[in-house]
Design a protein around this motif. Structure first.
Motif, PDB file in Angstrom:
ATOM      1  N   LEU A 220      20.164  -9.958  -2.758  1.00  0.00           N
ATOM      2  CA  LEU A 220      20.068  -9.352  -1.602  1.00  0.00           C
ATOM      3  C   LEU A 220      21.298  -9.095  -0.735  1.00  0.00           C
ATOM      4  CD1 LEU A 220      16.844 -11.480  -0.834  1.00  0.00           C
ATOM      5  CD2 LEU A 220      16.828  -9.071  -1.238  1.00  0.00           C
ATOM      6  N   ASP A 221      21.852  -7.916  -0.687  1.00  0.00           N
ATOM      7  CA  ASP A 221      22.660  -7.614   0.221  1.00  0.00           C
ATOM      8  C   ASP A 221      22.625  -6.444   1.262  1.00  0.00           C
ATOM      9  OD1 ASP A 221      22.756  -5.432  -1.628  1.00  0.00           O
ATOM     10  OD2 ASP A 221      24.645  -5.636  -2.289  1.00  0.00           O
ATOM     11  N   SER A 222      21.501  -5.902   1.411  1.00  0.00           N
ATOM     12  CA  SER A 222      21.283  -4.961   2.166  1.00  0.00           C
ATOM     13  C   SER A 222      19.838  -5.067   2.861  1.00  0.00           C
ATOM     14  CB  SER A 222      21.253  -3.464   1.579  1.00  0.00           C
ATOM     15  OG  SER A 222      20.968  -2.485   2.536  1.00  0.00           O
ATOM     16  N   ASP A 223      19.670  -5.125   4.074  1.00  0.00           N
ATOM     17  CA  ASP A 223      18.596  -5.273   4.740  1.00  0.00           C
ATOM     18  C   ASP A 223      17.931  -3.899   4.760  1.00  0.00           C
ATOM     19  OD1 ASP A 223      20.000  -3.873   6.859  1.00  0.00           O
ATOM     20  OD2 ASP A 223      19.350  -5.299   8.127  1.00  0.00           O
ATOM     21  N   GLU A 224      18.363  -2.634   4.236  1.00  0.00           N
ATOM     22  CA  GLU A 224      17.314  -1.249   4.098  1.00  0.00           C
ATOM     23  C   GLU A 224      16.797  -1.198   2.657  1.00  0.00           C
ATOM     24  OE1 GLU A 224      20.316   1.630   4.947  1.00  0.00           O
ATOM     25  OE2 GLU A 224      21.004   0.692   6.755  1.00  0.00           O
ATOM     26  N   LEU A 225      16.840  -2.299   1.869  1.00  0.00           N
ATOM     27  CA  LEU A 225      16.334  -2.227   0.491  1.00  0.00           C
ATOM     28  C   LEU A 225      14.757  -2.002   0.550  1.00  0.00           C
ATOM     29  CD1 LEU A 225      14.998  -4.689  -1.016  1.00  0.00           C
ATOM     30  CD2 LEU A 225      17.059  -5.551  -0.968  1.00  0.00           C
ATOM     31  N   VAL A 226      14.464  -1.328  -0.260  1.00  0.00           N
ATOM     32  CA  VAL A 226      13.064  -0.990  -0.577  1.00  0.00           C
ATOM     33  C   VAL A 226      12.568  -0.839  -2.074  1.00  0.00           C
ATOM     34  CG1 VAL A 226      10.709   0.374   0.092  1.00  0.00           C
ATOM     35  CG2 VAL A 226      12.647   0.053   1.826  1.00  0.00           C
ATOM     36  N   TYR A 227      11.588  -1.666  -2.634  1.00  0.00           N
ATOM     37  CA  TYR A 227      11.523  -1.314  -4.053  1.00  0.00           C
ATOM     38  C   TYR A 227      10.094  -1.464  -4.190  1.00  0.00           C
ATOM     39  CZ  TYR A 227      10.947  -6.401  -4.192  1.00  0.00           C
ATOM     40  OH  TYR A 227      10.626  -7.686  -4.090  1.00  0.00           O
ATOM     41  N   LEU A 228       9.508  -0.924  -5.488  1.00  0.00           N
ATOM     42  CA  LEU A 228       8.298  -0.870  -5.960  1.00  0.00           C
ATOM     43  C   LEU A 228       8.350  -1.048  -7.525  1.00  0.00           C
ATOM     44  CD1 LEU A 228       5.190  -0.203  -5.640  1.00  0.00           C
ATOM     45  CD2 LEU A 228       5.976   2.116  -6.060  1.00  0.00           C
ATOM     46  N   THR A 229       7.594  -2.223  -7.892  1.00  0.00           N
ATOM     47  CA  THR A 229       7.426  -2.472  -9.364  1.00  0.00           C
ATOM     48  C   THR A 229       5.914  -2.400  -9.673  1.00  0.00           C
ATOM     49  OG1 THR A 229       7.104  -4.917  -9.173  1.00  0.00           O
ATOM     50  CG2 THR A 229       9.521  -3.923  -9.286  1.00  0.00           C
ATOM     51  N   ARG A 230       5.473  -2.450 -10.708  1.00  0.00           N
ATOM     52  CA  ARG A 230       4.052  -2.558 -11.414  1.00  0.00           C
ATOM     53  C   ARG A 230       3.329  -3.606 -10.631  1.00  0.00           C
ATOM     54  NH1 ARG A 230       5.517  -1.840 -17.630  1.00  0.00           N
ATOM     55  NH2 ARG A 230       5.633   0.426 -17.649  1.00  0.00           N
ATOM     56  N   ARG A 231       4.105  -4.933 -10.216  1.00  0.00           N
ATOM     57  CA  ARG A 231       3.342  -5.772  -9.777  1.00  0.00           C
ATOM     58  C   ARG A 231       3.490  -6.160  -8.004  1.00  0.00           C
ATOM     59  NH1 ARG A 231       2.880 -10.906 -13.762  1.00  0.00           N
ATOM     60  NH2 ARG A 231       1.975  -9.711 -15.419  1.00  0.00           N
ATOM     61  N   GLU A 232       4.627  -5.457  -7.532  1.00  0.00           N
ATOM     62  CA  GLU A 232       4.971  -5.710  -6.143  1.00  0.00           C
ATOM     63  C   GLU A 232       5.654  -4.700  -5.457  1.00  0.00           C
ATOM     64  OE1 GLU A 232       7.584  -9.124  -5.845  1.00  0.00           O
ATOM     65  OE2 GLU A 232       9.056  -8.454  -7.073  1.00  0.00           O
ATOM     66  N   LEU A 233       5.533  -4.719  -4.017  1.00  0.00           N
ATOM     67  CA  LEU A 233       6.280  -3.897  -2.994  1.00  0.00           C
ATOM     68  C   LEU A 233       7.061  -4.601  -2.286  1.00  0.00           C
ATOM     69  CD1 LEU A 233       6.477  -0.798  -2.086  1.00  0.00           C
ATOM     70  CD2 LEU A 233       4.343  -1.286  -0.806  1.00  0.00           C
ATOM     71  N   GLY A 234       8.234  -4.394  -2.045  1.00  0.00           N
ATOM     72  CA  GLY A 234       9.006  -5.000  -1.216  1.00  0.00           C
ATOM     73  C   GLY A 234      10.278  -4.319  -0.368  1.00  0.00           C
ATOM     74  N   LYS A 235      10.294  -5.121   0.945  1.00  0.00           N
ATOM     75  CA  LYS A 235      11.630  -4.886   1.454  1.00  0.00           C
ATOM     76  C   LYS A 235      12.487  -5.843   1.709  1.00  0.00           C
ATOM     77  CE  LYS A 235       9.691  -1.203   4.522  1.00  0.00           C
ATOM     78  NZ  LYS A 235       9.634  -0.782   6.095  1.00  0.00           N
TER      79      LYS A 235
END
Length: 123
Positions: free
Chosen positions: A43-58
């Motif tokens: 975790l090196d950026s507070d702008e990250l957003v991702y989507l996987t088959r099991r989760e959605l995260g910021k």
């Protein structure tokens, strides 16, 4: 006979209770920082957003999917149990995820129909 049926039903529910639900996706999606996080785990950026088959995260917040349904157009509704940055509370959230468009982008909408994110496929 009724007792056996109730016991069988209870065992089936117990076996699935801990299962996470999965989206139908061919790959993970994210912004540049989100895809980098999925590759490195850092975790090196507070702008990250991702989507996987099991989760959605910021950054430091996210939702694990517990139920997923799809419509006839390939849109998927995902219900998640979520944790929030800096809070020790949990919440429930609903999202609608579109199938990839011609450019490969998926759009994530919040339950109030506002766009939550537009994400590119992670390579």
């Amino acid at each position: 006979m009724v007792r056996w049926g109730a016991t069988t039903l209870w065992m089936m529910l117990a076996a699935t209770a801990g299962s996470a639900a999965e989206l139908t996706l061919d790959t993970a999606y994210g912004n540049q920082q989100g895809c980098a996080y999925l590759q490195s785990g850092v975790l090196d950026s507070d702008e990250l957003v991702y989507l996987t088959r099991r989760e959605l995260g910021k950054y430091a917040s996210g939702c694990e999917f517990v139920a997923v349904q799809a419509d006839s157009h390939g849109n998927q509704r995902a219900q998640g149990i979520c944790h929030y940055e800096g809070d020790e509370v949990l919440g429930a959230e609903d999202f609608v995820i579109t199938p990839p468009d011609a450019a490969g982008l998926v759009r994530v909408f919040a339950a109030n129909a506002e766009i939550w994110a537009e994400l590119e496929p992670c390579s």
